[in-house]
Design an enzyme around this catalytic site. Structure first.
Site, short mmCIF file in Angstrom:
data_model
loop_
_atom_site.label_atom_id
_atom_site.label_comp_id
_atom_site.label_asym_id
_atom_site.label_seq_id
_atom_site.Cartn_x
_atom_site.Cartn_y
_atom_site.Cartn_z
N ARG A 191 -5.96 6.39 14.83
CA ARG A 191 -6.64 6.28 13.53
C ARG A 191 -8.01 5.64 13.70
O ARG A 191 -8.18 4.66 14.42
CB ARG A 191 -5.80 5.45 12.56
CG ARG A 191 -6.56 5.11 11.28
CD ARG A 191 -5.66 4.77 10.13
NE ARG A 191 -4.98 3.49 10.28
CZ ARG A 191 -4.11 3.02 9.39
NH1 ARG A 191 -3.81 3.72 8.31
NH2 ARG A 191 -3.53 1.86 9.59
N ARG A 220 6.35 -4.34 -0.88
CA ARG A 220 6.80 -4.36 0.51
C ARG A 220 7.97 -5.31 0.73
O ARG A 220 8.48 -5.38 1.85
CB ARG A 220 5.64 -4.81 1.41
CG ARG A 220 4.85 -3.65 2.03
CD ARG A 220 3.63 -4.27 2.67
NE ARG A 220 3.16 -3.63 3.86
CZ ARG A 220 2.07 -2.86 3.90
NH1 ARG A 220 1.42 -2.55 2.79
NH2 ARG A 220 1.63 -2.38 5.05
N LYS A 268 0.21 7.69 3.99
CA LYS A 268 0.18 7.38 2.56
C LYS A 268 -1.24 7.44 2.01
O LYS A 268 -1.49 8.03 0.97
CB LYS A 268 0.79 5.98 2.31
CG LYS A 268 2.20 5.83 2.83
CD LYS A 268 2.78 4.46 2.56
CE LYS A 268 2.08 3.31 3.28
NZ LYS A 268 2.21 3.33 4.76
N ARG A 297 4.03 -4.63 13.21
CA ARG A 297 4.02 -4.05 11.86
C ARG A 297 5.24 -3.17 11.64
O ARG A 297 5.81 -3.15 10.56
CB ARG A 297 2.73 -3.26 11.63
CG ARG A 297 1.54 -4.17 11.40
CD ARG A 297 0.24 -3.45 11.57
NE ARG A 297 -0.02 -2.49 10.52
CZ ARG A 297 -0.88 -1.48 10.63
NH1 ARG A 297 -1.55 -1.31 11.75
NH2 ARG A 297 -1.08 -0.68 9.63
#
Ligand code: ADP
Ligand code: ADP
Length: 224
Positions: free
Chosen positions: A130, A91, A16, A174
């Protein structure tokens, strides 16, 4: 031209932020990332940052009332009057309902919720590789988007690190949180007719092209 109010939706690590960086240039829209806003608060040791940190470190959601106060303030700023790209918000159902309420008070609505869809295995690969720069949070991936010089940001020369919440046990939580609390919003936005699905497993350029095509179609349909 009428506003373009977009939500970038999808699991953590779907890409995103990577797409938002491109879309904000294409459409000159303010980019509102609740994750970035929270991390800035943590860095600045604000009251919100101190409160939010324990949830973020565990990979849990920060309570709705804190998030809603933060986003409510941000959307009052004049730059978001002509539209915005939201990343990482809403969310939960409560957040989605509050956003609709906030927009309808101003005679506005969401143009599209763009789901960048990526299966769990790919999320784990993307998040474990990442790396972000300490200065501005610029994004890299050790295999898929490596920096020119090892562990140094191409854009500002600062050091690249792994986010604490990108470590494997937090990533697992998560993902669980995404499936239980955020994924149900897909049907919420489907029912409103604004959900658009994108295959997020393609290359960043292909995903970008697809999102732009979706937005072009929306503009034709709705004259936005
Ligand atoms: P991701 O890489 O999962 O998209 P983000 O940068 O969006 O991560 O979010 C990092 C953390 O910040 C989340 O795990 C959560 O603790 C918190 N957070 C961000 N946005 C929200 C939100 N809208 N509601 C609750 N918590 C949030
Ligand atoms: P999100 O904002 O959804 O958490 P990011 O944009 O930070 O996701 O992307 C997560 C990781 O995956 C980053 O390391 C990024 O470089 C990498 N990435 C993003 N898009 C792709 C893609 N289409 N293919 C492969 N890797 C990607």
């Amino acid at each position: 031209m009428p506003e373009l109010s977009l939500i970038l939706f999808g699991p953590p690590g779907a890409g995103k932020g990577t797409q938002a960086d491109r879309l904000r240039i294409d459409f000159r829209l303010p980019f509102i990332s609740t994750g970035d806003m929270l991390r800035n608060n943590v860095k600045d040791n604000t009251e919100l940052g101190l409160e939010a940190r324990k949830f973020m470190d565990a990979g849990d959601l920060v309570p709705d009332e804190l998030i809603l106060a933060m986003v409510g303030e941000r959307l009052k700023e004049p730059d978001s009057e002509d539209g915005f790209i939201l990343d990482g918000f809403p969310r939960t159902y409560e957040q989605a309902l509050a956003l609709d309420q906030l927009l309808s008070e101003r005679g506005r609505r969401i143009t599209a919720a763009i789901l960048v869809d990526v299966p769990d295995e790919a999320v784990v690969r993307r998040l474990s590789g990442r790396r972000v720069c300490v200065k501005a949070g610029h994004n890299y991936h050790v295999d898929f988007d490596p920096p020119k010089h090892d562990a140094v940001c191409d854009q500002d020369g600062s050091r690249l690190i792994q986010r604490d919440d990108d470590k494997p046990d937090v990533v697992r939580n998560r993902l669980m949180v995404y499936h239980s609390q955020t994924e149900p919003l897909i049907s919420y936005y489907d029912e409103q007719g604004v959900m658009r699905r994108i295959d997020g497993t393609r290359s960043p350029d292909e995903v970008h092209d697809h999102i732009r095509a979706v937005i072009a179609t929306l503009r034709l349909e709705d004259d936005v």
